[in-house]
Design an enzyme around this catalytic site. Structure first.
Site, PDB file in Angstrom:
ATOM      1  N   LYS A  11       0.826  -1.213   0.000  1.00 54.32           N
ATOM      2  CA  LYS A  11       0.000   0.000   0.000  1.00 54.32           C
ATOM      3  C   LYS A  11       0.864   1.269   0.000  1.00 54.32           C
ATOM      4  CE  LYS A  11      -3.947  -2.271   2.266  1.00 54.32           C
ATOM      5  NZ  LYS A  11      -5.002  -2.135   3.305  1.00 54.32           N
ATOM      6  N   ASN A 114      -1.975   0.184   6.679  1.00 56.63           N
ATOM      7  CA  ASN A 114      -1.472  -1.076   7.238  1.00 56.63           C
ATOM      8  C   ASN A 114      -0.611  -1.879   6.256  1.00 56.63           C
ATOM      9  OD1 ASN A 114      -3.528  -1.936   5.620  1.00 56.63           O
ATOM     10  ND2 ASN A 114      -4.748  -2.887   7.243  1.00 56.63           N
ATOM     11  N   HIS A 117      -2.169  -5.450   1.472  1.00 55.15           N
ATOM     12  CA  HIS A 117      -3.472  -6.092   1.301  1.00 55.15           C
ATOM     13  C   HIS A 117      -3.251  -7.583   1.093  1.00 55.15           C
ATOM     14  CE1 HIS A 117      -7.497  -6.999  -0.223  1.00 55.15           C
ATOM     15  NE2 HIS A 117      -6.893  -7.721  -1.158  1.00 55.15           N
TER      16      HIS A 117
HETATM   17  N1  UDP Z   1      -9.698  -0.186   7.208  1.00 59.38           N
HETATM   18  C1  UDP Z   1      -9.794   1.052   7.823  1.00 59.38           C
HETATM   19  N2  UDP Z   1     -10.460   1.139   9.008  1.00 59.38           N
HETATM   20  C2  UDP Z   1     -11.062   0.065   9.606  1.00 59.38           C
HETATM   21  C3  UDP Z   1     -10.964  -1.185   8.974  1.00 59.38           C
HETATM   22  C4  UDP Z   1     -10.273  -1.282   7.774  1.00 59.38           C
HETATM   23  O1  UDP Z   1      -9.280   2.044   7.320  1.00 59.38           O
HETATM   24  O2  UDP Z   1     -11.665   0.223  10.691  1.00 59.38           O
HETATM   25  C5  UDP Z   1      -8.973  -0.301   5.937  1.00 59.38           C
HETATM   26  C6  UDP Z   1      -7.608  -0.996   6.066  1.00 59.38           C
HETATM   27  O3  UDP Z   1      -6.688  -0.395   5.168  1.00 59.38           O
HETATM   28  C7  UDP Z   1      -7.962  -2.416   5.663  1.00 59.38           C
HETATM   29  C8  UDP Z   1      -8.976  -2.167   4.547  1.00 59.38           C
HETATM   30  O4  UDP Z   1      -9.743  -1.072   5.022  1.00 59.38           O
HETATM   31  O5  UDP Z   1      -6.830  -3.140   5.237  1.00 59.38           O
HETATM   32  C9  UDP Z   1      -9.909  -3.323   4.246  1.00 59.38           C
HETATM   33  O6  UDP Z   1     -10.530  -3.728   5.456  1.00 59.38           O
HETATM   34  P1  UDP Z   1     -10.675  -5.264   5.807  1.00 59.38           P
HETATM   35  O7  UDP Z   1     -11.599  -5.380   6.979  1.00 59.38           O
HETATM   36  O8  UDP Z   1     -11.008  -6.038   4.581  1.00 59.38           O
HETATM   37  O9  UDP Z   1      -9.210  -5.638   6.340  1.00 59.38           O
HETATM   38  P2  UDP Z   1      -8.060  -6.556   5.692  1.00 59.38           P
HETATM   39  O10 UDP Z   1      -8.756  -7.666   4.930  1.00 59.38           O
HETATM   40  O11 UDP Z   1      -7.231  -5.666   4.799  1.00 59.38           O
HETATM   41  O12 UDP Z   1      -7.273  -7.067   6.862  1.00 59.38           O
HETATM   42 MG    MG Z   2     -10.205  -7.601   3.510  1.00 62.06          MG
END
Ligand code: UDP
Ligand code: MG
Length: 139
Positions: A11, A114, A117
């Site tokens: 990212k 974070n 992805h």
């Molecule tokens: N994200 C965010 N705030 C939150 C949860 C997620 O900004 O409270 C962002 C973060 O960059 C995350 C992405 O949205 O990686 C997608 O969320 P997901 O729950 O799918 O998490 P991941 O699968 O990436 O662990």
């Molecule tokens: Mg996800």
């Protein structure tokens, strides 16, 4: 049977901090083979499509803003049990909850910024890879 393909992005936060190399090194050391790779920047429309499942979430607008704020590295990775093993390698979404030895523990700044992805299912790995790569860009 679990599939052998997952999709990842390094990212904008991790790219900006010059962490492409160390993250790719962790991915290779964990046994993932690179099937396709691209250094690119997502448009707003691309990011909205990619994260469409989250469109009703309160963080959606900021997430799209963040993911289009700079270049990313997109890649299709291959390994047995790829989706599950890669989710283990990246660690929890919130880096404060990520285990030692994970990519997010080492490189993530916040729950939004974070570092990486990782697809959450075989089906989404295929869809996400298809959003970024054609058949002819896979090796
Ligand atoms: N994200 C965010 N705030 C939150 C949860 C997620 O900004 O409270 C962002 C973060 O960059 C995350 C992405 O949205 O990686 C997608 O969320 P997901 O729950 O799918 O998490 P991941 O699968 O990436 O662990
Ligand atoms: Mg996800």
């Amino acid at each position: 049977m679990a599939g052998n393909i997952t999709f990842t992005m390094i990212k904008p936060d991790a790219v900006a901090k010059n962490n492409i190399g160390p993250i790719l090194s962790m991915i290779n050391k964990a046994g993932f083979k690179i099937k396709a790779m691209k250094y690119t920047q997502m448009s707003k429309a691309q990011a909205e499509t990619f994260y469409g499942v989250h469109s009703e979430r309160p963080f959606f607008g900021e997430l799209v803003q963040f993911m289009t704020s700079g270049p990313i590295v997109a890649a299709i990775l291959e390994k047995d049990n790829a989706v599950e093993d890669f989710r283990k390698l990246i660690g929890a979404t919130d880096p404060s909850k990520a285990d030692e030895g994970t990519i997010r523990k080492a490189f993530a700044e916040s729950i939004q910024n974070n570092a990486v992805h990782g697809s959450d299912s075989d089906e989404n790995a295929q869809i996400e890879g298809g959003l970024h790569f054609s058949f002819y860009e896979r090796f």
